[in-house]
Design a protein around this motif. Structure first.
Motif, PDB file in Angstrom:
ATOM      1  N   ALA A   1      66.192 -16.928  41.434  1.00  0.00           N
ATOM      2  CA  ALA A   1      66.337 -15.529  41.035  1.00  0.00           C
ATOM      3  C   ALA A   1      66.915 -15.401  39.630  1.00  0.00           C
ATOM      4  CB  ALA A   1      67.216 -14.795  42.040  1.00  0.00           C
ATOM      5  N   GLY A   2      67.211 -16.543  38.992  1.00  0.00           N
ATOM      6  CA  GLY A   2      67.683 -16.524  37.611  1.00  0.00           C
ATOM      7  C   GLY A   2      69.177 -16.408  37.468  1.00  0.00           C
ATOM      8  N   LEU A   3      69.916 -16.730  38.506  1.00  0.00           N
ATOM      9  CA  LEU A   3      71.364 -16.588  38.466  1.00  0.00           C
ATOM     10  C   LEU A   3      72.027 -17.876  37.983  1.00  0.00           C
ATOM     11  CD1 LEU A   3      71.434 -14.732  41.810  1.00  0.00           C
ATOM     12  CD2 LEU A   3      71.994 -13.733  39.613  1.00  0.00           C
ATOM     13  N   PRO A   4      73.117 -17.776  37.254  1.00  0.00           N
ATOM     14  CA  PRO A   4      73.769 -18.972  36.716  1.00  0.00           C
ATOM     15  C   PRO A   4      74.415 -19.803  37.814  1.00  0.00           C
ATOM     16  CG  PRO A   4      75.102 -17.025  36.294  1.00  0.00           C
ATOM     17  CD  PRO A   4      73.803 -16.530  36.851  1.00  0.00           C
ATOM     18  N   THR A   5      74.437 -21.100  37.580  1.00  0.00           N
ATOM     19  CA  THR A   5      75.116 -22.007  38.501  1.00  0.00           C
ATOM     20  C   THR A   5      76.603 -22.034  38.176  1.00  0.00           C
ATOM     21  OG1 THR A   5      73.133 -23.390  38.695  1.00  0.00           O
ATOM     22  CG2 THR A   5      75.249 -24.401  39.293  1.00  0.00           C
ATOM     23  N   PRO A   6      77.475 -21.816  39.152  1.00  0.00           N
ATOM     24  CA  PRO A   6      78.917 -21.874  38.874  1.00  0.00           C
ATOM     25  C   PRO A   6      79.313 -23.218  38.278  1.00  0.00           C
ATOM     26  CG  PRO A   6      78.509 -20.933  41.042  1.00  0.00           C
ATOM     27  CD  PRO A   6      77.193 -21.461  40.546  1.00  0.00           C
ATOM     28  N   PRO A   7      80.261 -23.232  37.344  1.00  0.00           N
ATOM     29  CA  PRO A   7      80.690 -24.497  36.733  1.00  0.00           C
ATOM     30  C   PRO A   7      81.112 -25.519  37.779  1.00  0.00           C
ATOM     31  CG  PRO A   7      81.643 -22.622  35.578  1.00  0.00           C
ATOM     32  CD  PRO A   7      80.988 -22.070  36.808  1.00  0.00           C
ATOM     33  N   GLY A   8      80.683 -26.747  37.574  1.00  0.00           N
ATOM     34  CA  GLY A   8      81.052 -27.827  38.477  1.00  0.00           C
ATOM     35  C   GLY A   8      80.244 -27.895  39.747  1.00  0.00           C
ATOM     36  N   THR A   9      79.268 -27.014  39.899  1.00  0.00           N
ATOM     37  CA  THR A   9      78.451 -26.974  41.117  1.00  0.00           C
ATOM     38  C   THR A   9      77.052 -27.498  40.822  1.00  0.00           C
ATOM     39  OG1 THR A   9      79.665 -25.040  41.907  1.00  0.00           O
ATOM     40  CG2 THR A   9      77.545 -25.480  42.931  1.00  0.00           C
ATOM     41  N   VAL A  10      76.530 -28.300  41.722  1.00  0.00           N
ATOM     42  CA  VAL A  10      75.174 -28.808  41.544  1.00  0.00           C
ATOM     43  C   VAL A  10      74.198 -27.628  41.618  1.00  0.00           C
ATOM     44  CG1 VAL A  10      74.838 -29.298  44.016  1.00  0.00           C
ATOM     45  CG2 VAL A  10      73.513 -30.547  42.326  1.00  0.00           C
ATOM     46  N   PRO A  11      73.242 -27.521  40.690  1.00  0.00           N
ATOM     47  CA  PRO A  11      72.281 -26.420  40.751  1.00  0.00           C
ATOM     48  C   PRO A  11      71.547 -26.376  42.091  1.00  0.00           C
ATOM     49  CG  PRO A  11      72.131 -27.537  38.637  1.00  0.00           C
ATOM     50  CD  PRO A  11      73.035 -28.378  39.507  1.00  0.00           C
ATOM     51  N   GLY A  12      71.202 -25.171  42.511  1.00  0.00           N
ATOM     52  CA  GLY A  12      70.610 -24.998  43.837  1.00  0.00           C
ATOM     53  C   GLY A  12      69.349 -25.806  44.059  1.00  0.00           C
ATOM     54  N   LEU A  13      68.435 -25.785  43.095  1.00  0.00           N
ATOM     55  CA  LEU A  13      67.187 -26.526  43.258  1.00  0.00           C
ATOM     56  C   LEU A  13      67.424 -28.030  43.269  1.00  0.00           C
ATOM     57  CD1 LEU A  13      64.885 -24.329  41.012  1.00  0.00           C
ATOM     58  CD2 LEU A  13      64.682 -24.637  43.487  1.00  0.00           C
ATOM     59  N   ARG A  14      68.402 -28.485  42.468  1.00  0.00           N
ATOM     60  CA  ARG A  14      68.729 -29.904  42.467  1.00  0.00           C
ATOM     61  C   ARG A  14      69.326 -30.309  43.822  1.00  0.00           C
ATOM     62  NH1 ARG A  14      67.608 -34.990  40.847  1.00  0.00           N
ATOM     63  NH2 ARG A  14      69.477 -36.251  40.530  1.00  0.00           N
ATOM     64  N   GLY A  15      70.209 -29.484  44.342  1.00  0.00           N
ATOM     65  CA  GLY A  15      70.785 -29.774  45.652  1.00  0.00           C
ATOM     66  C   GLY A  15      69.733 -29.824  46.736  1.00  0.00           C
ATOM     67  N   SER A  16      68.764 -28.924  46.652  1.00  0.00           N
ATOM     68  CA  SER A  16      67.666 -28.919  47.612  1.00  0.00           C
ATOM     69  C   SER A  16      66.857 -30.205  47.511  1.00  0.00           C
ATOM     70  CB  SER A  16      66.775 -27.703  47.358  1.00  0.00           C
ATOM     71  OG  SER A  16      65.694 -27.667  48.248  1.00  0.00           O
ATOM     72  N   ASP A  17      66.602 -30.659  46.280  1.00  0.00           N
ATOM     73  CA  ASP A  17      65.843 -31.897  46.088  1.00  0.00           C
ATOM     74  C   ASP A  17      66.596 -33.100  46.652  1.00  0.00           C
ATOM     75  OD1 ASP A  17      63.788 -30.549  44.860  1.00  0.00           O
ATOM     76  OD2 ASP A  17      64.380 -31.081  42.812  1.00  0.00           O
ATOM     77  N   LEU A  18      67.911 -33.145  46.416  1.00  0.00           N
ATOM     78  CA  LEU A  18      68.696 -34.263  46.932  1.00  0.00           C
ATOM     79  C   LEU A  18      68.694 -34.275  48.459  1.00  0.00           C
ATOM     80  CD1 LEU A  18      71.755 -34.072  44.500  1.00  0.00           C
ATOM     81  CD2 LEU A  18      69.971 -35.828  44.512  1.00  0.00           C
ATOM     82  N   THR A  19      68.847 -33.106  49.053  1.00  0.00           N
ATOM     83  CA  THR A  19      68.883 -33.024  50.510  1.00  0.00           C
ATOM     84  C   THR A  19      67.581 -33.512  51.116  1.00  0.00           C
ATOM     85  OG1 THR A  19      70.417 -31.154  50.457  1.00  0.00           O
ATOM     86  CG2 THR A  19      69.151 -31.462  52.480  1.00  0.00           C
ATOM     87  N   ARG A  20      66.473 -32.984  50.627  1.00  0.00           N
ATOM     88  CA  ARG A  20      65.219 -33.388  51.259  1.00  0.00           C
ATOM     89  C   ARG A  20      64.842 -34.824  50.923  1.00  0.00           C
ATOM     90  NH1 ARG A  20      60.425 -29.870  48.392  1.00  0.00           N
ATOM     91  NH2 ARG A  20      61.168 -29.904  46.243  1.00  0.00           N
ATOM     92  N   SER A  21      65.265 -35.333  49.755  1.00  0.00           N
ATOM     93  CA  SER A  21      64.953 -36.728  49.418  1.00  0.00           C
ATOM     94  C   SER A  21      65.663 -37.693  50.360  1.00  0.00           C
ATOM     95  CB  SER A  21      65.368 -37.020  47.973  1.00  0.00           C
ATOM     96  OG  SER A  21      64.571 -36.309  47.065  1.00  0.00           O
ATOM     97  N   TYR A  22      66.966 -37.489  50.570  1.00  0.00           N
ATOM     98  CA  TYR A  22      67.725 -38.438  51.385  1.00  0.00           C
ATOM     99  C   TYR A  22      67.461 -38.265  52.877  1.00  0.00           C
ATOM    100  CZ  TYR A  22      70.192 -40.507  47.475  1.00  0.00           C
ATOM    101  OH  TYR A  22      70.487 -41.205  46.321  1.00  0.00           O
TER     102      TYR A  22
END
Length: 419
Positions: free
Chosen positions: A366-387
């Motif tokens: 939706a174009g919202l900024p990632t809070p500092p120190g937090t893994v970006p949402g799409l990156r977190g999704s990729d890590l979850t489904r990869s592992y």
């Protein structure tokens, strides 16, 4: 680590909401009085193109990476021999299941993310709790419910027998919030049963019923942390019974309730869950040996793993670094010591409790900024489904996945814990 963070869910959903258009100033500048005043003090302006209207917000799930197209059926199950633990007036224990299956490309119709009724009640619950900002009042539930998926209803199944993976969502969260993982696993050759447990989220059931999260209200009324922990242990044990009943009805056999049960290899069954769904995974495995492999995504293990372990069956602990590292949650320390088969304890730096669901990926989209120190949402999704998909590839498909053996330079956020 916490079983449920309904406030966090609300806050994240609020981040996905578009701000209302600020139209008052525009209206005053184009009112007849304002136009007349401009005409007497300056020459007529050269006509220009009108400002572009903001595009309606439209969300879609990340595209799965596997070779299979994705079919999806819905299944309503009722265990008439069991009383619902949260609603005594209910006639049995009800489940709603989304059954994903490898399908043939180009068949079927687009499947919805969730119903508008589910989105409406979910958002309304957050408003009533005062956990959505004022701008959320104008957010149409259709935006959430119409999130584009990659699954198709009525799709023709691909040939062959496939492992079954059961997915159980977090407490208070609709099963749709694990759709990214469900689609990924299916695209790689698994049948997936994504389960909603009645009265543990706002869920649409047949008969135009959207059952409320009665268990949420019960948890909110509990005064002490110890009593809350005991309550969540009951939730985990109840879900374990749900899963055994589900397996009775979807695995091939005389009592199957799913028309495509022949797609499932009953000797290759796994389970994973987020939050309390992850806690329920160990409980379900302890009571049902049909589940051959399991994964817990950031869930405190409310009901302890038996001292004798899980009979050597493989298990993955996958959580956020802040609350899931060794020493941060004693239930994970205990679980690790009792697991007596293949096991991994992985944590993700910068993850939050919701990183392992669809919600942060939708917020980023939706174009919202990632809070500092937090893994970006799409990156977190990729890590979850990869592992998670690597885990089930290895233990249900027999495909070795080196990603599970050691730290990988391509995924520096993931730490291999060795307590």
């Amino acid at each position: 680590m916490i079983h449920i963070r309904r406030g966090a869910v609300a806050a994240l959903l609020a981040l996905t909401l578009p701000l209302p258009l600020v139209t008052a100033g525009i209206a005053s500048a184009t009112s007849p009085a304002a136009t007349a005043n401009v005409a007497t003090t300056a020459p007529a302006a050269v006509p220009t193109d009108p400002p572009a209207l903001p595009r309606p917000l439209s969300l879609s799930l990340p595209r799965p990476t596997g070779p299979y197209a994705i079919g999806r059926d819905s299944l309503h199950l009722v265990d008439r021999g069991r009383e619902d633990p949260w609603e005594p007036s209910a006639h049995g224990r009800e489940l709603m299941v989304s059954l994903y299956y490898p399908a043939r490309t180009g068949t079927g119709r687009p499947a919805p993310y969730m119903t508008t009724a589910e989105a409406t009640t979910f958002l309304e619950r957050q408003r009533q709790a005062g956990q959505l900002p004022p701008q959320a009042e104008v957010f149409p539930p259709e935006v959430l419910s119409k999130t584009r998926t990659h699954a198709r209803t009525g799709a023709r199944p691909a040939a062959g027998k496939h492992p079954l993976v059961v997915l159980s969502p977090g407490f208070g969260l609709n099963r749709a919030t694990l759709s990214v993982l469900a689609e990924e696993l299916t695209s790689r050759g698994d049948v997936v049963a994504l389960v909603d447990h009645a009265y543990e989220a706002d869920t649409a059931f047949p008969g135009a019923r959207t059952l409320p999260c009665t268990a949420c209200a019960k948890l909110d009324a509990i005064p002490s942390p110890d009593a809350g922990a005991a309550f969540m242990a009951d939730v985990a044990r109840s879900r374990a019974k749900d899963i055994s009943f589900l397996l009775d009805r979807v695995l091939p056999g005389h009592h199957t309730a799913w028309k495509r049960s022949g797609l499932i290899d009953p000797k290759r069954v796994g389970m994973a869950g987020h939050s309390i769904g992850g806690a329920a995974t160990t409980t379900a495995m302890a009571g049902d040996t049909r589940i051959r492999a399991g994964a817990n995504l950031d869930g405190t293990v409310s009901a302890p793993v038996p001292k004798q372990g899980l009979n050597g069956r493989p298990f993955l602990l996958f959580g956020d670094q802040a609350t899931s590292r060794p020493g941060a949650d004693e239930t994970w320390d205990t679980t690790w010591s009792r697991l007596n088969g293949w096991k991994r304890w992985l944590t993700v730096t910068g993850a939050t409790h919701l990183t392992f669901t669809d919600l942060p990926a939708l917020a980023q989209q939706a174009g919202l900024p990632t809070p500092p120190g937090t893994v970006p949402g799409l990156r977190g999704s990729d890590l979850t489904r990869s592992y998670v998909s690597a885990f089930f590839d290895q233990h249900l498909h027999g495909i070795p996945r080196p990603l599970l053996n050691a730290p990988n330079p391509a995924t520096p956020e993931v730490t291999f814990q060795a307590p």
